[in-house]
Design a protein around this motif. Structure first.
Motif, PDB file in Angstrom:
ATOM      1  N   VAL A 282      -5.968   1.901  27.461  1.00 45.45           N
ATOM      2  CA  VAL A 282      -5.602   3.059  26.636  1.00 45.45           C
ATOM      3  C   VAL A 282      -6.664   4.148  26.765  1.00 45.45           C
ATOM      4  N   GLN A 283      -7.928   3.748  26.702  1.00 44.31           N
ATOM      5  CA  GLN A 283      -9.022   4.720  26.807  1.00 44.31           C
ATOM      6  C   GLN A 283      -9.017   5.435  28.154  1.00 44.31           C
ATOM      7  N   LEU A 284      -8.622   4.721  29.206  1.00 43.93           N
ATOM      8  CA  LEU A 284      -8.652   5.292  30.556  1.00 43.93           C
ATOM      9  C   LEU A 284      -7.285   5.836  30.988  1.00 43.93           C
ATOM     10  N   ASP A 285      -6.327   5.861  30.057  1.00 43.26           N
ATOM     11  CA  ASP A 285      -4.982   6.378  30.342  1.00 43.26           C
ATOM     12  C   ASP A 285      -4.365   5.658  31.539  1.00 43.26           C
ATOM     13  N   PHE A 286      -4.419   4.341  31.500  1.00 44.18           N
ATOM     14  CA  PHE A 286      -3.892   3.495  32.578  1.00 44.18           C
ATOM     15  C   PHE A 286      -2.731   2.687  32.019  1.00 44.18           C
ATOM     16  N   ALA A 287      -1.541   2.915  32.557  1.00 38.47           N
ATOM     17  CA  ALA A 287      -0.346   2.279  31.999  1.00 38.47           C
ATOM     18  C   ALA A 287       0.573   1.767  33.108  1.00 38.47           C
ATOM     19  N   PRO A 288       0.148   0.725  33.831  1.00 42.01           N
ATOM     20  CA  PRO A 288       1.031   0.127  34.837  1.00 42.01           C
ATOM     21  C   PRO A 288       2.040  -0.782  34.155  1.00 42.01           C
ATOM     22  N   LYS A 289       2.886  -1.401  34.943  1.00 38.69           N
ATOM     23  CA  LYS A 289       3.714  -2.484  34.431  1.00 38.69           C
ATOM     24  C   LYS A 289       2.884  -3.762  34.569  1.00 38.69           C
ATOM     25  N   TRP A 290       2.640  -4.432  33.436  1.00 38.03           N
ATOM     26  CA  TRP A 290       1.866  -5.679  33.427  1.00 38.03           C
ATOM     27  C   TRP A 290       2.843  -6.851  33.493  1.00 38.03           C
ATOM     28  N   LEU A 291       2.733  -7.651  34.541  1.00 42.43           N
ATOM     29  CA  LEU A 291       3.581  -8.838  34.692  1.00 42.43           C
ATOM     30  C   LEU A 291       2.807 -10.042  34.191  1.00 42.43           C
ATOM     31  N   SER A 292       3.321 -10.692  33.158  1.00 42.98           N
ATOM     32  CA  SER A 292       2.606 -11.775  32.482  1.00 42.98           C
ATOM     33  C   SER A 292       3.428 -13.052  32.459  1.00 42.98           C
ATOM     34  N   LEU A 293       2.744 -14.171  32.327  1.00 41.11           N
ATOM     35  CA  LEU A 293       3.400 -15.429  31.995  1.00 41.11           C
ATOM     36  C   LEU A 293       3.439 -15.573  30.476  1.00 41.11           C
ATOM     37  N   ALA A 294       4.091 -16.616  29.981  1.00 37.66           N
ATOM     38  CA  ALA A 294       4.167 -16.833  28.530  1.00 37.66           C
ATOM     39  C   ALA A 294       2.781 -16.979  27.922  1.00 37.66           C
ATOM     40  N   SER A 295       1.877 -17.620  28.655  1.00 35.53           N
ATOM     41  CA  SER A 295       0.537 -17.865  28.130  1.00 35.53           C
ATOM     42  C   SER A 295      -0.323 -16.611  28.105  1.00 35.53           C
ATOM     43  N   GLY A 296       0.145 -15.532  28.752  1.00 35.46           N
ATOM     44  CA  GLY A 296      -0.668 -14.331  28.823  1.00 35.46           C
ATOM     45  C   GLY A 296      -0.227 -13.193  27.934  1.00 35.46           C
ATOM     46  N   VAL A 297       1.003 -13.259  27.415  1.00 37.73           N
ATOM     47  CA  VAL A 297       1.524 -12.128  26.649  1.00 37.73           C
ATOM     48  C   VAL A 297       0.944 -12.138  25.237  1.00 37.73           C
ATOM     49  N   PRO A 298       0.318 -11.057  24.789  1.00 35.58           N
ATOM     50  CA  PRO A 298      -0.386 -11.052  23.499  1.00 35.58           C
ATOM     51  C   PRO A 298       0.532 -10.685  22.332  1.00 35.58           C
ATOM     52  N   LEU A 299       1.488 -11.553  22.036  1.00 38.44           N
ATOM     53  CA  LEU A 299       2.409 -11.256  20.944  1.00 38.44           C
ATOM     54  C   LEU A 299       1.703 -11.162  19.597  1.00 38.44           C
ATOM     55  N   PHE A 300       0.532 -11.773  19.484  1.00 42.41           N
ATOM     56  CA  PHE A 300      -0.198 -11.703  18.217  1.00 42.41           C
ATOM     57  C   PHE A 300      -0.692 -10.294  17.912  1.00 42.41           C
ATOM     58  N   LEU A 301      -0.636  -9.387  18.908  1.00 41.55           N
ATOM     59  CA  LEU A 301      -1.035  -8.003  18.673  1.00 41.55           C
ATOM     60  C   LEU A 301       0.129  -7.114  18.233  1.00 41.55           C
ATOM     61  N   MET A 302       1.332  -7.671  18.205  1.00 41.31           N
ATOM     62  CA  MET A 302       2.465  -6.899  17.700  1.00 41.31           C
ATOM     63  C   MET A 302       2.248  -6.624  16.211  1.00 41.31           C
TER      64      MET A 302
END
Length: 433
Positions: A269-289
């Motif tokens: 966010v600080q560097l204005d970088f917004a690619p598409k992040w491809l994650s597995l289930a173990s990598g997706v940070p749903l706790f930040l929703m």
């Protein structure tokens, strides 16, 4: 990561988590230096008993991190999903309607040495290990499991473990999941013209992820323009994100645990970088929703994993998991749609093995291990993961198909199905390399 990493919202309100943590802490104080098995000693209702079965209750060991960011981000959510399946079976009387199942949980702190000590402290008291989390931890455990003739379910989907005699994998491999995710993205209009990159944790898990990503890229005719790794004690990801941004990455395979995501998102966010992040289930940070990171996650993350959208009652396993959550969970919990189904899969596998052991007249580590290698073994995961072909370890064939999910703040569980039954020749070709 620092201790300021947010916990899963659901975990903050769980009385059950407090119980697990208390048990794990108490267990860590009494770890012995000796492992090994007790032999079958008696019978109950004609059933021979061994370690982990006293004729009434079957005890299953759990070797997951339950503290720290990886405990919050992976160890506890998987454990909760597993516990829901155990709750369902116990509510119906237990295995064969009469033998209750109990989980013996010890905090491994995501550390191989700690995990080995934890295993030694429980080995004579459990019928099998129902979950052991972390590729490096599992690697360290294998010789000990083999020496003790005991089975473990690895909470890691590394292809290297598919044919290990003392492990029972249950899901598509990490490598197949990444390959199919890349196949989905590169197969979209203009997908071949995108710039693909990788950001991975620098450990055994990261190497396993990289193997699949690199193989998939080669087979799919795409190039990994930048492969960036980070030590697992990293807290500031500015340098890594700068490298990815300079490479003009359109897609980044996020080959790391969810616990690291907050730092990466902050730097992005600080560097204005917004690619598409491809994650597995173990990598997706749903706790930040629900946090300030929610909009970034919803706009930029895709998840490649087997399973169904939360609440999809056309999938029997999801239907049962939702029902168990309603019956045994807390009303104010938010479901973890990424990792509860993983744990539920493990619960199905555990209880299937135990039912077969009772049917064969013996509940012991050696008998459960024998059943896990039987050419007749079949486990119905009720649609939560594709069918795994079991049998002698060398003959096992893991499934490869996954679903692709976007992140939607308005969807219960936050995972929204984009495409189901996504598979590719590349994923099938990788197999168990």
């Amino acid at each position: 990561m620092t201790s300021s990493t947010p916990q899963h919202p659901s975990r903050r309100t769980m009385s059950r988590t407090s119980t697990w943590l208390a048990v794990a802490a108490a267990t860590s104080l009494t770890l012995s230096a000796c492992g090994g098995q007790s032999t079958s000693q008696s019978s109950q209702d004609g059933i021979k008993t061994g370690a982990g079965f006293d004729g009434k209750t079957i005890t299953i060991g759990i070797l997951n991190p339950t503290s720290g960011p990886i405990g919050a981000g992976a160890g506890l959510p998987v454990l909760e999903g597993l516990q829901y399946r155990i709750d369902r079976v116990n509510a119906a009387g237990g295995i064969a309607g009469k033998y209750k199942v109990k989980l013996k949980v010890t905090d491994t702190k995501y550390d191989p040495e700690t995990a080995l000590k934890a295993y030694n402290g429980m080995a004579g008291d459990v019928a099998m290990i129902g979950s052991v989390l972390g590729t490096g931890v599992v690697q360290a455990m294998i010789p000990k499991l083999a020496a003790d003739d005991i089975l473990a379910i690895p909470t890691t989907d590394d292809a290297a473990f598919v044919d290990e005699p003392n492990l029972l994998p249950t899901r598509p491999t990490y490598q197949a999941s990444f390959i199919n995710g890349l196949s989905h993205l590169s197969g979209e209009p203009g997908g071949k013209d995108l710039t693909y990159c990788t950001l991975r944790q620098d450990d055994a898990s990261g190497e396993a992820y990289k193997a699949g990503i690199d193989f998939g890229a080669k087979e799919l005719g795409i190039t990994i323009a930048e492969d960036v790794s980070f030590p697992t004690d990293t807290t500031d990801f500015t340098a890594q994100v700068q490298r990815l941004k300079r490479a003009n990455c359109d897609v980044v395979s996020w080959a790391a645990a969810a616990s690291f995501a907050q730092g990466v998102i902050s730097s992005s966010v600080q560097l204005d970088f917004a690619p598409k992040w491809l994650s597995l289930a173990s990598g997706v940070p749903l706790f930040l929703m629900g946090s300030p990171s929610q909009d970034y996650i919803a706009a930029n993350f895709l998840v490649s994993t087997p399973g169904a959208q939360w609440g999809d009652e056309s999938v029997e396993g999801m239907k049962q998991l939702v029902a168990d959550f309603k019956e045994f969970g807390k009303a104010d919990e938010k479901p973890d749609a990424a990792l509860w189904p993983v744990g539920y899969d493990y619960g199905i596998a555990i209880t299937t093995l135990l039912e077969k052991a009772v049917d064969e007249g013996e509940v012991s580590p050696a008998k459960i291990l024998e059943i896990s290698q039987s050419p007749d073994l079949s486990i119905d995961f009720l649609g939560l993961t594709p069918t795994f072909t079991y049998g002698p370890p060398a003959d096992r064939t893991p499934p490869t198909a996954v679903s692709i999910f976007s992140i939607d703040p308005n969807t219960v569980g936050f995972l929204k199905t984009v495409a189901a039954d996504v598979d590719s020749d590349a994923a099938k070709k990788f197999g168990t390399k």
